[in-house]
Write a protein that holds these residues in place. Structure first.
Motif, mmCIF file in Angstrom:
data_model
loop_
_atom_site.group_PDB
_atom_site.id
_atom_site.type_symbol
_atom_site.label_atom_id
_atom_site.label_comp_id
_atom_site.label_asym_id
_atom_site.label_seq_id
_atom_site.Cartn_x
_atom_site.Cartn_y
_atom_site.Cartn_z
ATOM 1 N N ALA A 311 0.834 -1.210 0.000
ATOM 2 C CA ALA A 311 0.000 0.000 0.000
ATOM 3 C C ALA A 311 0.864 1.253 0.000
ATOM 4 O O ALA A 311 0.590 2.210 -0.723
ATOM 5 C CB ALA A 311 -0.932 0.002 1.217
ATOM 6 N N VAL A 312 1.931 1.247 0.807
ATOM 7 C CA VAL A 312 2.758 2.451 0.965
ATOM 8 C C VAL A 312 3.534 2.767 -0.309
ATOM 9 O O VAL A 312 3.575 3.915 -0.762
ATOM 10 C CB VAL A 312 3.725 2.284 2.154
ATOM 11 N N VAL A 313 4.155 1.761 -0.921
ATOM 12 C CA VAL A 313 5.013 2.009 -2.084
ATOM 13 C C VAL A 313 4.227 2.584 -3.271
ATOM 14 O O VAL A 313 4.623 3.616 -3.829
ATOM 15 C CB VAL A 313 5.777 0.726 -2.478
ATOM 16 N N PRO A 314 3.121 1.954 -3.705
ATOM 17 C CA PRO A 314 2.386 2.569 -4.821
ATOM 18 C C PRO A 314 1.819 3.935 -4.483
ATOM 19 O O PRO A 314 1.809 4.834 -5.330
ATOM 20 C CB PRO A 314 1.273 1.558 -5.128
ATOM 21 N N LEU A 315 1.362 4.118 -3.237
ATOM 22 C CA LEU A 315 0.785 5.408 -2.847
ATOM 23 C C LEU A 315 1.843 6.507 -2.869
ATOM 24 O O LEU A 315 1.632 7.582 -3.454
ATOM 25 C CB LEU A 315 0.173 5.300 -1.453
#
Length: 606
Positions: A311-315
């Protein structure tokens, strides 16, 4: 060039304005999905010249940075180069900004280091899965979700990342060994082992930093070459401008030459990058399982190991890229399509995973180089991409001699501007409450990145909800109490509105009439309707009146649909006060189709 840039901006703007009305297979819709069609028919030799110069400048910047960012990501150096070329080709077709360059960045490399466990297989799979998520968001047009990440959160995260990345390179700058990657332990061990500093690495690293800073200052004060300059001046300006723009490549090359000179003599005062895999990366599907000495790690286990990184990386990748695109679009007077940018970066990560790339995003530093070099279209990225491929094919043997201290100097000078010290003072002057999500994000990101972003977002949303639940209300005292909400009324605000009206009107001695001035209220919901109905009943029991003034058509439509009984409204505040003071000459309207004025009925039915 200014006229060509203006034409490009107008082409994109007109395409964007036509997009909402266009059929999915119409030329306008196809152009929206393939922005290259907006500028390619008008491409000129002048654009080609400027794009070539810009692409070359960015290429000379990205090659040393890619090697350095691979170190930040905890991966072999070639993976930085594997990640540096696919975005150049994809963005050529799908990008809506002429300035943006996609590739490895310091912040994304830090996240990859954290979530990919320093394993290339995990990093490549993370790129594939992140790209799929970003593509899905683009197709579903979910770009608006990024609007819920406020500027203080972004500033808090990037400032913490700048400190984490910069301090993480101190060990390479000083030639220290066996320093852990966890930030707090890293700080402790670095200070504990500072006595083990290698003199050669420390001197070379500091010299490289000074050279980079001097060249950057020169770059900031040397204007670009203009055609009207005399030939001699133009040549000298061009050489200085080129040297300062390609400062990373020059300094790293200088350091590698120094290291090679010592290597020939048999003296090794520096820690070198070492062997880099030669040649282009093989094209293959991402690894959906990994074989280790302890057995095979399945796809499900790999996903569980990456955890919140999915979730963190693409966001964060989307945030960084779109923030860069919008920043330069506003500076250069053109528009970008956030959802199209999602598709571009998503496809870049998916296709990049086929050539062993880790997740990439838009780079602010290289985008600035691109813009300052006079780029006219995304075609400049083709030159950058080809340059990276050529370096992979022919120069990897030379990368062996690059000292890690030189790459550390490149990283530290690149991330230093990310730490924005002025934002704290700005928020203190503008809105001190925004310092709360900023500081919370900043501090927690040193512990866990996802916790910092999540906590900052949660606090920002709570601040936003508080303003919805407790809207500001202007109160005018007098024989007739006038209350004017400053914004829309939604269900969390019902109790606050009810308490304000009851306290000031019905609990007064004697009870008095009140007017709810709704000029700034553009929407209400059913809970608000029920609350108004209860208020009207309470006023009726006390023998006084609650009147509404300035009802906008959407609000009146809701009240009529709810079949609200006994609510009276007036066109103006003067009429309401005159009626409530029982002066002749003013009549209220009841909220029913029979009594609503004809012009209001016409608007409601329109």
């Amino acid at each position: 060039m200014p006229s060509s840039v203006k034409a490009l901006g107008q082409a994109r703007t007109s395409g964007a304005s036509m997009a909402p009305q266009a059929h999915c297979c119409s030329p306008a819709a196809v152009q929206r999905r393939l922005p290259i069609l907006a500028w390619l028919p008008d491409y000129s030799l002048q654009w080609l010249k400027m794009d070539f110069i810009a692409g070359l400048s960015v290429g000379l910047t990205v090659i040393p940075q890619a090697l350095a960012y691979a170190e930040v990501a905890g991966l072999p150096p070639q993976y930085g180069l594997y990640s540096a070329f696919m975005g150049c080709f994809v963005y050529f077709f799908l990008g809506t900004s002429r300035d943006v360059t996609l590739g490895p960045t310091a912040i994304m490399s830090l996240l990859v280091s954290f979530y990919a466990l320093h394993e290339p297989a995990y990093a490549v799979l993370l790129a594939f899965l992140s790209g799929c998520i970003q593509l899905a968001m683009g197709f579903l047009r979910l770009g608006f979700l990024l609007d819920f990440i406020s500027c203080p959160i972004i500033k808090g995260f990037t400032s913490a990342a700048a400190i984490t990345i910069g301090f993480g390179q101190i060990k390479n700058l000083l030639g220290l060994q066996a320093i852990p990657r966890q930030f707090l332990l890293q700080v402790y061990q670095t200070f504990r082992k500072v006595g083990e500093t290698r003199v050669g690495d420390a001197v070379l690293g500091l010299v490289c930093m000074v050279l980079l800073l001097v060249l950057k200052l020169m770059r900031d004060h040397v204007p670009p070459v203009h055609p009207e300059m005399p030939p001699g001046v133009r040549l000298s300006h061009g050489l200085v401008w080129t040297a300062t723009t390609a400062r990373n490549a020059l300094v790293v090359s200088f350091a590698a030459l120094v290291a090679y000179s010592f290597e020939v003599t048999g003296y090794r005062p520096f820690i070198l990058t070492g062997q880099t895999a030669e040649g282009l990366p093989p094209v293959r599907i991402p690894p959906f399982s990994v074989t280790t000495a302890n057995g095979t790690v399945s796809f499900t286990e790999m996903v569980q190991d990456m955890g919140a990184g999915l979730a963190v990386v693409p966001l964060v990748g989307l945030l960084e890229s779109i923030a860069v695109a919008k920043s330069f679009a506003s500076q250069n007077n053109y528009r970008v399509d956030a959802n199209q940018e999602l598709l571009a970066i998503g496809l870049t990560n998916v296709l990049g995973s086929l050539v062993s790339s880790y997740p990439v995003t838009g780079s602010f530093g290289r985008t600035a180089v691109n813009a300052q070099s006079g780029v006219c279209t995304p075609a400049g990225g083709l030159v950058t991409g080809v340059l990276v491929l050529l370096s992979l094919d022919y120069l990897t043997s030379l990368f062996y001699y690059i000292p890690k201290a030189a790459l550390a100097a490149v990283i530290i000078t690149a991330v230093a501007p990310l730490f924005d010290t002025r934002i704290f003072g700005t928020l203190w002057r503008v809105k001190r409450l925004d310092l709360l999500p900023l500081c919370l994000t900043f501090l927690l990101c040193f512990w866990e990145v996802q916790y910092g972003i999540l906590a900052g977002t949660l606090v920002s949303v709570l601040i936003l909800l508080h303003s919805v639940a407790r809207p500001k209300m202007q109160v005018s005292e007098g024989p007739v109490l006038v209350l004017q909400p400053a914004s829309g009324l939604h269900f969390p605000a019902v109790e606050a509105l009810r308490e304000a009206v009851l306290t000031r009107a019905l609990e007064a001695s004697p009870p008095r009439c009140a007017v709810l001035e709704c000029t700034h209220v553009c929407s209400i919901d059913y809970t608000v309707v029920l609350g108004l109905e209860e208020l009207v009943g309470d006023f009726h029991k006390h023998g006084v009146t609650l009147a509404l003034v300035g009802l906008q058509v959407p609000v009146l439509r809701v009240l009529l649909s709810a079949d609200l009984k006994g609510v009276q409204y007036f066109s103006t505040l003067e009429e309401a006060e005159k009626y409530l003071r029982q002066e002749p000459g003013s009549q209220p309207y009841n909220v029913s189709e029979d009594s609503v004025p004809e012009h209001k009925i016409a608007l409601l039915k329109a």
